[in-house]
Write an enzyme that holds these catalytic residues in place. Structure first.
Site, PDB file in Angstrom:
ATOM      1  CG  ASP A 147      -2.029   1.030   1.103  1.00 36.64           C
ATOM      2  OD1 ASP A 147      -2.154   1.647   0.029  1.00 36.64           O
ATOM      3  OD2 ASP A 147      -2.752   1.230   2.093  1.00 36.64           O
ATOM      4  CB  VAL A 230     -12.897   8.190   7.452  1.00 39.09           C
ATOM      5  CG1 VAL A 230     -13.095   9.702   7.615  1.00 39.09           C
ATOM      6  CG2 VAL A 230     -12.171   7.895   6.141  1.00 39.09           C
ATOM      7  CG  HIS A 257      -4.633   4.456   8.389  1.00 38.63           C
ATOM      8  ND1 HIS A 257      -4.804   3.157   8.827  1.00 38.63           N
ATOM      9  CD2 HIS A 257      -3.426   4.495   7.774  1.00 38.63           C
ATOM     10  CE1 HIS A 257      -3.736   2.442   8.502  1.00 38.63           C
ATOM     11  NE2 HIS A 257      -2.888   3.228   7.850  1.00 38.63           N
ATOM     12  CG  HIS A 339       2.456   4.725   7.348  1.00 38.10           C
ATOM     13  ND1 HIS A 339       1.591   5.533   8.071  1.00 38.10           N
ATOM     14  CD2 HIS A 339       1.688   3.709   6.885  1.00 38.10           C
ATOM     15  CE1 HIS A 339       0.373   5.019   8.047  1.00 38.10           C
ATOM     16  NE2 HIS A 339       0.404   3.921   7.336  1.00 38.10           N
ATOM     17  N   PRO A 371      -1.759   6.796  15.428  1.00 41.53           N
ATOM     18  CG  PRO A 371      -2.751   5.495  13.775  1.00 41.53           C
ATOM     19  CD  PRO A 371      -1.542   6.333  14.052  1.00 41.53           C
ATOM     20  CB  SER A 373      -7.065   0.296  18.510  1.00 37.17           C
ATOM     21  OG  SER A 373      -7.722   0.540  19.745  1.00 37.17           O
ATOM     22  CG  HIS A 395       2.493   2.593  11.081  1.00 35.00           C
ATOM     23  ND1 HIS A 395       2.779   1.493  11.852  1.00 35.00           N
ATOM     24  CD2 HIS A 395       1.603   2.156  10.140  1.00 35.00           C
ATOM     25  CE1 HIS A 395       2.101   0.450  11.404  1.00 35.00           C
ATOM     26  NE2 HIS A 395       1.381   0.817  10.366  1.00 35.00           N
ATOM     27  N   GLY A 396       1.782   3.525  14.578  1.00 31.18           N
ATOM     28  CA  GLY A 396       0.560   3.193  15.299  1.00 31.18           C
ATOM     29  C   GLY A 396       0.904   2.329  16.490  1.00 31.18           C
ATOM     30  CB  ALA A 397      -1.178   0.404  18.841  1.00 35.99           C
TER      31      ALA A 397
END
Length: 473
Positions: A147, A230, A257, A339, A371, A373, A395-397
């Protein structure tokens, strides 16, 4: 008469260990009627001129084997570096073993300059998710990911938290009306969006890229499956932020995202196959095949990757523009970051290609969004420019449970209970995206205090994801 020729004799005559030596010993046995000197002289001739013995009943097998060996394709596999290269790891106690093993292999590539592993890291395809790799004059399609240009985008509005809570039904209605999710999802006819990215000359660089234009046009402004979302939420600034010119307080915010949709996935697949054809690596490193930046293929991929990144940004712009107009709000600040991308950067005094696969750019004072979750908070951050981390952050958890395991172990009832407890309204999503499938974002943030400074905290309130939790194809 026995000539008694053995393997040592043949090795001394120039034969090599392996299949050919075995055939030569068989041939020597068939020449027992000759003297040792005559037999060795004949075997030496076969070694030097095998084509002259293809019709010799006693030496044909040896001659054929030698010609086949000479015509065998050369082994063009690129050897990995055996010298161990160290790399920085943040939040090691939260990172699964598989991600570390993948990173160790990436560090053995001869083009690798440096690496780092973020605290949300987990095993991926090629480079682990949460892996950062700096290379010299080489770009790795699977170091970027499928992606391409997947990104976060945040809009902070001039609407106080209380006004949101008083009109939640309206915000839910507009979120459903102006977003579209799922693998292959897109718009048609009068519902198609427009954006300058569709006029980019890069679409014309190759026939392959050009044929992706129609797909890009139909999917512009839509979101994929999997963990793409979103969401409306409340963002809190505990003090005034001078750079963003936002006062202390709680505001309505929109967070999205998603990435480059089908176009990016198709580009990734095409150039990964090309890289694997051009850059043959040992099995354990095969998915880290690279394209030389001085090659035509490398330049093509670089342009296509940047086009996919611009397209991903345009998708977010369309979503935020629609929803901003729908609620009649003014945007106080907007922050976004890629990312799944590669950048040309200066690191340790040299230009390198920095791959951030599921990692956020965190150079000095660079803004980003990390972010949690669907029920855990996200964080607006400012980079601290940590060189050991190659100017990156998580880039997140990050997942702590595979998608299959999440579906097997988490019930719909469990998920609904967590949503209710956190006051979150969920539209869509599968059990594979349940909050419990993710690491504790507070632990992840605690492990990267050297990498970023928290500017504001975002609490999700109305979350929309793909109805079935499907992933982009």
């Amino acid at each position: 008469m026995e000539n008694r020729i053995n393997g040592d004799d043949l090795l001394a005559a120039g034969y090599k260990q392996g299949r050919i030596l075995g055939e030569a010993l068989k041939a020597a046995a068939a020449l027992q009627h000759l003297s040792r000197e005559e037999a060795l002289a004949l075997l030496l001739k076969v070694k030097d001129y095998p084509e002259n013995f293809l019709d010799d009943e006693k030496l044909e097998a040896l001659a054929t084997a030698m010609i086949e060996e000479m015509n065998k394709p050369a082994d063009t596999t690129i050897a990995l570096v055996t010298e161990k290269k160290e790399y920085a790891v943040y939040g090691k106690e939260y990172i699964e073993e598989g991600a570390g093993k993948q990173m160790a292999v990436a560090m053995q590539l001869p083009v690798t300059a440096a690496g780092a592993l973020m605290p949300d890291a987990h095993q991926g395809y090629g480079l682990p998710i949460g892996g950062v790799l700096a290379t010299r004059n080489a770009v790795i399609p699977y170091g970027v990911g499928v992606d391409i240009g997947c990104r976060m985008a945040l809009s902070v509005f001039d609407i106080p938290a209380d006004a949101f809570y008083a009109n939640e039904a309206k915000y839910k209605r507009e979120l459903i009306a102006h977003t579209k999710f799922g693998a292959g999802a897109g718009f048609h006819g009068q519902y198609k969006a427009d954006h300058g990215v569709l006029d980019s000359d890069t679409f014309n660089i190759t026939p392959f890229i050009k044929q992706l234009h129609d797909k890009a046009a139909s999917q512009l402004g839509s979101s994929g499956g999997g963990n793409h979302f979103v969401e409306w939420g409340i963002i809190e600034f505990e003090e005034r932020d001078e750079a963003l010119n936002i006062e202390k307080g709680k505001y309505l915010a929109l967070l999205s995202h998603s990435g480059s949709r089908g176009m990016g996935a198709t580009i990734a697949g095409y150039y990964t196959r090309l890289a694997k054809d051009l850059c043959r690596l040992p099995k354990e490193a095969a998915n880290l095949a690279w394209l030389d930046m001085d090659s035509e293929a490398g330049q093509e991929y670089w342009l296509a990757m940047n086009l996919a990144g611009d397209y991903a940004s345009a998708c977010h712009e369309v979503i935020h523009r629609k929803l901003t107009a729908a609620i009649g709000a003014r945007v106080l600040a907007k922050v976004e970051n890629h990312h799944n991308f590669a950048w040309k950067e200066i690191w340790n005094g040299e230009e390198v290609i920095v791959h951030r696969k599921g990692a956020t750019p965190a150079g000095k004072d660079v803004m980003g969004i990390i972010p949690g979750s669907m029920t855990a908070p996200g964080f607006l951050v400012r980079g601290l420019g940590n060189e050991a981390a190659i100017n990156s952050a998580s880039h997140g958890a990050g997942r702590q449970m595979s998608r299959t395991k999440a579906i097997e172990q988490i019930s719909k009832k469990d998920m609904q209970a967590v949503l209710k407890e956190n006051g979150v309204t969920l539209i869509g999503a599968g059990l594979d995206e349940a909050p419990m499938a993710y690491k504790d974002i507070n632990q992840v943030m605690g492990a990267q205090q050297e990498l970023v400074k928290v500017v504001a905290k975002f609490e999700p309130k109305i979350v929309r994801m793909a109805d079935d939790g499907s992933r982009e194809d």
